[in-house]
Design an enzyme around this catalytic site. Structure first.
Site, PDB file in Angstrom:
ATOM      1  CG  HIS A  98     -17.747  12.189 -11.840  1.00 40.82           C
ATOM      2  ND1 HIS A  98     -16.949  13.090 -12.517  1.00 40.82           N
ATOM      3  CD2 HIS A  98     -18.704  11.808 -12.719  1.00 40.82           C
ATOM      4  CE1 HIS A  98     -17.445  13.264 -13.742  1.00 40.82           C
ATOM      5  NE2 HIS A  98     -18.498  12.497 -13.890  1.00 40.82           N
ATOM      6  CE  LYS A 138     -14.652  14.950 -16.867  1.00 44.30           C
ATOM      7  NZ  LYS A 138     -15.641  14.738 -17.914  1.00 44.30           N
ATOM      8  CG  ASP A 172     -27.153   6.121 -14.447  1.00 44.10           C
ATOM      9  OD1 ASP A 172     -27.362   6.136 -15.676  1.00 44.10           O
ATOM     10  OD2 ASP A 172     -27.848   6.788 -13.649  1.00 44.10           O
ATOM     11  N   GLY A 220     -20.757  16.940 -22.163  1.00 45.71           N
ATOM     12  CA  GLY A 220     -21.883  17.187 -21.260  1.00 45.71           C
ATOM     13  C   GLY A 220     -21.784  18.538 -20.567  1.00 45.71           C
ATOM     14  CG  ASN A 245     -21.597   9.496 -23.327  1.00 43.84           C
ATOM     15  OD1 ASN A 245     -20.601   9.853 -23.933  1.00 43.84           O
ATOM     16  ND2 ASN A 245     -22.294  10.307 -22.548  1.00 43.84           N
TER      17      ASN A 245
HETATM   18  P1  ITT Z   1     -25.034   5.527 -21.300  1.00 43.44           P
HETATM   19  O1  ITT Z   1     -26.239   5.406 -20.421  1.00 43.44           O
HETATM   20  O2  ITT Z   1     -25.197   4.837 -22.620  1.00 43.44           O
HETATM   21  O3  ITT Z   1     -23.759   5.146 -20.592  1.00 43.44           O
HETATM   22  P2  ITT Z   1     -25.607   8.358 -21.134  1.00 43.44           P
HETATM   23  O4  ITT Z   1     -24.986   9.588 -21.718  1.00 43.44           O
HETATM   24  O5  ITT Z   1     -27.098   8.194 -21.334  1.00 43.44           O
HETATM   25  O6  ITT Z   1     -24.821   7.086 -21.695  1.00 43.44           O
HETATM   26  P3  ITT Z   1     -26.078   8.575 -18.318  1.00 43.44           P
HETATM   27  O7  ITT Z   1     -27.462   8.061 -18.439  1.00 43.44           O
HETATM   28  O8  ITT Z   1     -25.229   8.093 -17.188  1.00 43.44           O
HETATM   29  O9  ITT Z   1     -25.236   8.294 -19.634  1.00 43.44           O
HETATM   30  O10 ITT Z   1     -26.171  10.156 -18.319  1.00 43.44           O
HETATM   31  C1  ITT Z   1     -25.208  10.888 -17.720  1.00 43.44           C
HETATM   32  C2  ITT Z   1     -25.227  12.290 -18.270  1.00 43.44           C
HETATM   33  O11 ITT Z   1     -24.619  13.119 -17.267  1.00 43.44           O
HETATM   34  C3  ITT Z   1     -24.345  12.369 -19.498  1.00 43.44           C
HETATM   35  O12 ITT Z   1     -25.090  12.282 -20.684  1.00 43.44           O
HETATM   36  C4  ITT Z   1     -23.690  13.726 -19.326  1.00 43.44           C
HETATM   37  O13 ITT Z   1     -24.484  14.687 -19.880  1.00 43.44           O
HETATM   38  C5  ITT Z   1     -23.670  13.959 -17.837  1.00 43.44           C
HETATM   39  N1  ITT Z   1     -22.322  13.614 -17.362  1.00 43.44           N
HETATM   40  C6  ITT Z   1     -21.925  12.449 -16.788  1.00 43.44           C
HETATM   41  N2  ITT Z   1     -20.609  12.478 -16.547  1.00 43.44           N
HETATM   42  C7  ITT Z   1     -20.164  13.673 -16.996  1.00 43.44           C
HETATM   43  C8  ITT Z   1     -18.906  14.270 -17.057  1.00 43.44           C
HETATM   44  O14 ITT Z   1     -17.811  13.658 -16.650  1.00 43.44           O
HETATM   45  N3  ITT Z   1     -18.825  15.496 -17.581  1.00 43.44           N
HETATM   46  C9  ITT Z   1     -19.923  16.147 -18.021  1.00 43.44           C
HETATM   47  N4  ITT Z   1     -21.160  15.639 -18.028  1.00 43.44           N
HETATM   48  C10 ITT Z   1     -21.282  14.403 -17.514  1.00 43.44           C
END
Ligand code: ITT
Length: 189
Positions: free
Chosen positions: A175, A170, A68, A148, A9
């Site tokens: 988090h 931010k 995650d 996201g 990501n």
């Molecule tokens: P990786 O596993 O490759 O790191 P991913 O996007 O699949 O990428 P996750 O499985 O951890 O990552 O999914 C977390 C989701 O939660 C991410 O795709 C976002 O949509 C949301 N998310 C996480 N942190 C966020 C943030 O700071 N702001 C907005 N949405 C967030």
């Protein structure tokens, strides 16, 4: 020191780079020529973060970490949680945010939090670091920064969404910032 960040990501990679600054040389999956779809089959952030970092360590034998993360909404019993990336069945964030707004329609109790768990593998041993930020789900999307669910999340103490916030702000309160600060202070010990 050098660490591989096991994430595909690019938004997360950019945020983590901005938070870490020059303290650590961060290598991406691209940098190590890893283009795999890394499995995430756990039921907690901890399990999934560990699965991603272990996947890279087992194949590339390097110090690395994974993040995650996701959004936990109290009125939805913690959903989307570990399913945040594909809540609507796809990675389309317009659809994922719309599903959240639809499920909260008519709901006044809109408290939520973003959570991140970082799994670091250093010399083959795992260490976990957690960060969370409390807030609420807004009635509609606002702002275009971030990624996201940022347009529908308003952190406590602010009248704007994460997507309306200056990215530096931010990255100071999020988090992810809290978890990364813990990671950095562990590495500095
Ligand atoms: P990786 O596993 O490759 O790191 P991913 O996007 O699949 O990428 P996750 O499985 O951890 O990552 O999914 C977390 C989701 O939660 C991410 O795709 C976002 O949509 C949301 N998310 C996480 N942190 C966020 C943030 O700071 N702001 C907005 N949405 C967030």
């Amino acid at each position: 020191m050098e660490l591989v960040f096991a994430s595909s990501n690019e938004h997360k990679v950019n945020e983590i780079r901005a938070i870490i600054g020059s303290a650590i040389i961060l290598k991406s999956l691209n940098d190590i020529a890893c283009f795999d779809d890394i499995p995430e089959t756990g039921s907690t952030f901890e399990e999934n973060a560990g699965q991603k970092s272990r996947y890279i360590f087992d194949r590339y034998h390097c110090d690395c970490f994974a993040d995650d993360s996701g959004l936990e909404i109290d009125a939805l019993n913690g959903e989307p949680g570990v399913y945040s990336a594909r809540y609507s069945g796809s990675r389309d964030f317009e659809q994922n945010m719309q599903l959240v707004l639809d499920r909260l329609e008519g709901q006044n109790h809109r408290t939520a939090r973003f959570r991140t768990v970082i799994s670091l593998i250093l010399n083959g041993k795992e260490h976990l670091f957690e960060g969370s930020i409390e807030g609420k789900i807004t009635l509609q999307r606002s702002g275009s920064k971030g990624f996201g669910y940022d347009p529908i999340f308003q952190p406590d103490g602010y009248e704007i969404s994460f997507a309306e916030m200056d990215p530096a702000e931010k990255n100071r309160i999020s988090h992810r910032a809290i978890a990364v600060e813990k990671l950095i202070s562990f590495l500095n010990q």
